[in-house]
Design an enzyme around this catalytic site. Structure first.
Site, PDB file in Angstrom:
ATOM      1  N   CYS A 159       0.817  -1.211   0.000  1.00 33.93           N
ATOM      2  CA  CYS A 159       0.000   0.000   0.000  1.00 33.93           C
ATOM      3  C   CYS A 159       0.850   1.259   0.000  1.00 33.93           C
ATOM      4  O   CYS A 159       1.987   1.256   0.464  1.00 33.93           O
ATOM      5  CB  CYS A 159      -0.875   0.073   1.257  1.00 33.93           C
ATOM      6  SG  CYS A 159      -2.057  -1.250   1.355  1.00 33.93           S
ATOM      7  N   GLY A 191       0.970  -0.134  -4.752  1.00 33.93           N
ATOM      8  CA  GLY A 191      -0.281  -0.883  -4.745  1.00 33.93           C
ATOM      9  C   GLY A 191      -1.110  -0.518  -5.953  1.00 33.93           C
ATOM     10  O   GLY A 191      -1.327   0.671  -6.206  1.00 33.93           O
ATOM     11  N   ASN A 237      -0.821   1.221   5.650  1.00 32.77           N
ATOM     12  CA  ASN A 237       0.240   0.519   4.925  1.00 32.77           C
ATOM     13  C   ASN A 237       0.928  -0.410   5.917  1.00 32.77           C
ATOM     14  O   ASN A 237       1.489   0.051   6.903  1.00 32.77           O
ATOM     15  CB  ASN A 237       1.241   1.540   4.364  1.00 32.77           C
ATOM     16  CG  ASN A 237       2.431   0.892   3.670  1.00 32.77           C
ATOM     17  OD1 ASN A 237       3.472   1.503   3.523  1.00 32.77           O
ATOM     18  ND2 ASN A 237       2.295  -0.335   3.240  1.00 32.77           N
ATOM     19  N   GLY A 238       0.882  -1.709   5.653  1.00 33.51           N
ATOM     20  CA  GLY A 238       1.516  -2.681   6.548  1.00 33.51           C
ATOM     21  C   GLY A 238       0.638  -3.890   6.734  1.00 33.51           C
ATOM     22  O   GLY A 238      -0.265  -4.150   5.933  1.00 33.51           O
ATOM     23  N   CYS A 274      12.226  -2.133   7.268  1.00 32.07           N
ATOM     24  CA  CYS A 274      12.298  -3.140   6.203  1.00 32.07           C
ATOM     25  C   CYS A 274      13.464  -2.850   5.262  1.00 32.07           C
ATOM     26  O   CYS A 274      13.484  -1.829   4.572  1.00 32.07           O
ATOM     27  CB  CYS A 274      10.996  -3.117   5.414  1.00 32.07           C
ATOM     28  SG  CYS A 274      11.043  -4.121   3.931  1.00 32.07           S
ATOM     29  N   TYR A 312      14.156  -2.915  -3.268  1.00 29.58           N
ATOM     30  CA  TYR A 312      13.204  -2.970  -4.376  1.00 29.58           C
ATOM     31  C   TYR A 312      11.948  -2.118  -4.188  1.00 29.58           C
ATOM     32  O   TYR A 312      11.469  -1.512  -5.132  1.00 29.58           O
ATOM     33  CB  TYR A 312      12.782  -4.434  -4.594  1.00 29.58           C
ATOM     34  CG  TYR A 312      11.608  -4.608  -5.518  1.00 29.58           C
ATOM     35  CD1 TYR A 312      11.732  -4.346  -6.882  1.00 29.58           C
ATOM     36  CD2 TYR A 312      10.360  -5.012  -5.038  1.00 29.58           C
ATOM     37  CE1 TYR A 312      10.649  -4.496  -7.745  1.00 29.58           C
ATOM     38  CE2 TYR A 312       9.269  -5.158  -5.897  1.00 29.58           C
ATOM     39  CZ  TYR A 312       9.426  -4.899  -7.243  1.00 29.58           C
ATOM     40  OH  TYR A 312       8.354  -5.033  -8.081  1.00 29.58           O
ATOM     41  N   SER A 350      13.889  -2.032 -12.022  1.00 36.01           N
ATOM     42  CA  SER A 350      14.369  -2.071 -10.647  1.00 36.01           C
ATOM     43  C   SER A 350      15.845  -2.468 -10.531  1.00 36.01           C
ATOM     44  O   SER A 350      16.505  -2.142  -9.561  1.00 36.01           O
ATOM     45  CB  SER A 350      13.490  -2.992  -9.805  1.00 36.01           C
ATOM     46  OG  SER A 350      13.335  -4.229 -10.449  1.00 36.01           O
ATOM     47  N   CYS A 362      14.912  -4.853   9.598  1.00 37.39           N
ATOM     48  CA  CYS A 362      14.320  -6.186   9.462  1.00 37.39           C
ATOM     49  C   CYS A 362      14.946  -6.830   8.228  1.00 37.39           C
ATOM     50  O   CYS A 362      14.985  -6.225   7.161  1.00 37.39           O
ATOM     51  CB  CYS A 362      12.812  -6.096   9.283  1.00 37.39           C
ATOM     52  SG  CYS A 362      12.075  -7.720   8.905  1.00 37.39           S
ATOM     53  N   CYS A 367      13.093 -11.886   5.627  1.00 33.50           N
ATOM     54  CA  CYS A 367      12.877 -12.720   4.437  1.00 33.50           C
ATOM     55  C   CYS A 367      14.177 -13.331   3.933  1.00 33.50           C
ATOM     56  O   CYS A 367      14.156 -14.287   3.164  1.00 33.50           O
ATOM     57  CB  CYS A 367      12.164 -11.934   3.344  1.00 33.50           C
ATOM     58  SG  CYS A 367      12.877 -10.335   3.005  1.00 33.50           S
TER      59      CYS A 367
HETATM   60  S1  SF4 Z   1      10.509  -9.783   5.996  1.00 32.83           S
HETATM   61 FE1  SF4 Z   1      11.640  -8.825   4.288  1.00 32.83          FE
HETATM   62  S2  SF4 Z   1      10.090  -7.699   3.142  1.00 32.83           S
HETATM   63 FE2  SF4 Z   1       9.179  -8.185   5.135  1.00 32.83          FE
HETATM   64  S3  SF4 Z   1       9.585  -6.389   6.423  1.00 32.83           S
HETATM   65 FE3  SF4 Z   1      11.262  -7.828   6.771  1.00 32.83          FE
HETATM   66  S4  SF4 Z   1      12.849  -7.237   5.272  1.00 32.83           S
HETATM   67 FE4  SF4 Z   1      10.926  -6.291   4.635  1.00 32.83          FE
END
Ligand code: SF4
Length: 487
Positions: free
Chosen positions: A22, A49, A123-124, A274, A280, A321, A471, A474
């Site tokens: 979003c 989005g 957003n989230g 993030c 990206y 990208s 974070c 992933c």
């Molecule tokens: S898991 Fe990956 S995409 Fe999701 S918030 Fe963490 S770094 Fe970002």
């Protein structure tokens, strides 16, 4: 098959990129045509989005909302915007995460509260959705008991949620939270929300912005000559001529009205921003925590060249990208950068059902090789990430058919091995190519001559952020925000 939002499914559009969820935008600007400002702000956030778009505007006594499925340009005409007069407005572009892709889940959501009508854009993704639903259920039950006992005169009209997303749940919970006004209710409720939330919301006379204590998704504050703007990305501030003031802090609630701007804190910040926003998700011309996304991506490309050098004739990008990282790779390696692929930018934005012949073209619908640049060359192909690997496999085949002598794939993020629960839609874990295969096996599966992923340290270094404040779940599988047991 074309989806109702105008995007094509991966049968025809196998880009299979991570989907952002979003973009949010809010403005308080007496004397301005605020709906038009939001429209252009949403235009700048369209990449976040593409399933639905909406704007809610208030003239001080009444909030009107207009939302529909589709791109910003498909949803609003000039005359639609003229039906949204007022001096404050919020807007939203949506890619569904919690809640399906239907009109009822389009945002901003609108709901009654004891303090006034609230229009809210999110957003989230909230990770304690089930817990919050249970809380809402309890309160609904208590409310029904109260209403049953109350006289007809004392009954409050109440509208239950008509959609399945976590945004309307937040509105409902705001309505049932103790407090003398919406600010007090928000400060009481927000510490109970877990997960990623950058919220922009409004009542008839006031604009609000809040960011979760981890600051997972970006949210920035800007200044107009006679007002304020909040937006998911700084690029959206630029497009409406707002100057960047600062980021909304993790754990902060901002309130804006005719008396000015006030800041409240509902939680201590524990940043876990993030990292994929740098890789990206965000626009390259946006600034995250003082660092231009474009500069971070270019540095990732330089680092990739140091970590995975190769002898080659030309560096090309998977557009768009992969471009900044490809430029960085070329700069660091000394190998010339050139265009090898032309993007058919608008093909993924049609409502027209593709024919079987068109569908069989697959990736060629989106990308066309520049044969004269590719033929006989040893290529370095730079992309930002690999999710399932289908795009890269098709790309390698297409480049070989166009005469490439060697194909060396370089990826400016580490292997994606884990799903995101904070609002980004990757494939399921079983579908992630790096979940089951090592780098050599992935290289073989793609049909490339070599494959190199940037290291985790290299990627983080390029963002110039403290590793502990990002974070990386992933890539690493370490989730900074608690997840429910049943995930
Ligand atoms: S898991 Fe990956 S995409 Fe999701 S918030 Fe963490 S770094 Fe970002």
């Amino acid at each position: 098959m074309a989806r109702a939002d105008g995007l094509l499914t991966d049968q025809i559009d196998p880009t299979e990129k991570a989907q952002d969820e979003c973009g949010v935008f809010g403005v308080f600007a007496p004397g301005e045509e605020v709906a038009k400002l939001v429209y252009f702000g949403l235009y700048a956030l369209q990449h976040r989005g593409q399933e639905s778009a909406g704007i809610a505007a208030s003239n001080g006594s009444q909030i009107l909302v207009y939302r529909d499925m589709g791109l910003v340009s498909q949803v609003f005409s000039e005359s639609d915007l003229e039906t949204l007069p007022g001096h404050l407005a919020v807007g939203h572009t949506r890619y569904s995460t919690t809640g399906s892709s239907t009109w009822a889940n389009a945002q901003p959501t609108l709901g009654p509260t004891p303090f006034g009508t609230v229009a809210l854009a999110h957003n989230g993704n909230l990770t304690n959705f089930a817990e919050l639903e249970a809380l809402a259920d309890d309160r609904r039950h208590m409310h029904q008991e109260t209403v049953r006992e109350a006289t007809q005169k004392e009954k409050r009209t109440r509208q239950f949620r008509d959609s399945s997303n976590d945004t309307s749940l937040v509105t409902e919970l705001l309505a049932s939270t103790e407090g003398d006004n919406l600010t007090e209710a928000a400060l009481e409720l927000f510490p109970k929300l877990t997960g990623a939330f950058s919220l922009v919301f409004m009542e008839e006379n006031r604009l609000y912005a809040a960011r979760d204590p981890w600051g997972v998704r970006p949210l920035s504050l800007g200044r107009l000559e006679h007002g304020w703007v909040v937006a998911s990305e700084t690029a959206a501030l630029d497009i409406v001529g707002a100057s960047f003031v600062r980021d909304v802090e993790p754990g902060e609630l901002i309130v804006i009205d005719e008396e000015g701007l006030r800041s409240h804190r509902f939680a201590d910040p524990t940043p876990a921003r993030c990292v994929f926003e740098y890789v990206y998700l965000s626009r390259p011309d946006s600034v995250l925590e003082g660092k231009t996304v474009h500069a971070a991506r270019t540095e990732m490309g330089r680092e990739l060249a140091r970590e995975y050098p190769v002898e080659a004739d030309l560096v090309i990008a998977t557009p768009e990208s992969g471009t900044p990282a490809a430029v960085g790779y070329a700069e660091e390696s000394g190998i010339p950068y050139g265009q090898g692929l032309m993007k058919n930018a608008y093909v993924g934005r049609t409502f027209i059902q593709p024919t079987q012949t068109i569908r069989q073209l697959g990736i060629r619908l989106k990308l066309n090789p520049l044969r004269e640049n590719i033929e006989g060359k040893r290529l370095v192909v730079v992309d930002d990430s690999i999710v399932r690997g289908n795009t890269q496999r098709a790309l390698v085949r297409m480049l070989r058919e166009a005469g490439a002598k060697e194909i060396h794939i370089r990826i400016s993020s580490p292997p994606v091995k884990w799903p995101c629960f904070y609002g980004i839609d990757f494939a399921s874990r079983a579908e992630l190519i790096a979940n089951g295969l090592n780098t050599d096996e992935i290289c073989q599966s793609l049909g490339a001559d070599s494959l190199g992923y940037i290291s985790m340290d290299g990627m983080i270094k390029a963002t110039q952020q403290k590793p502990a404040e990002l974070c990386t779940a992933c890539f690493s599988g370490t989730y900074p925000i608690p997840l429910p047991d049943n995930i």
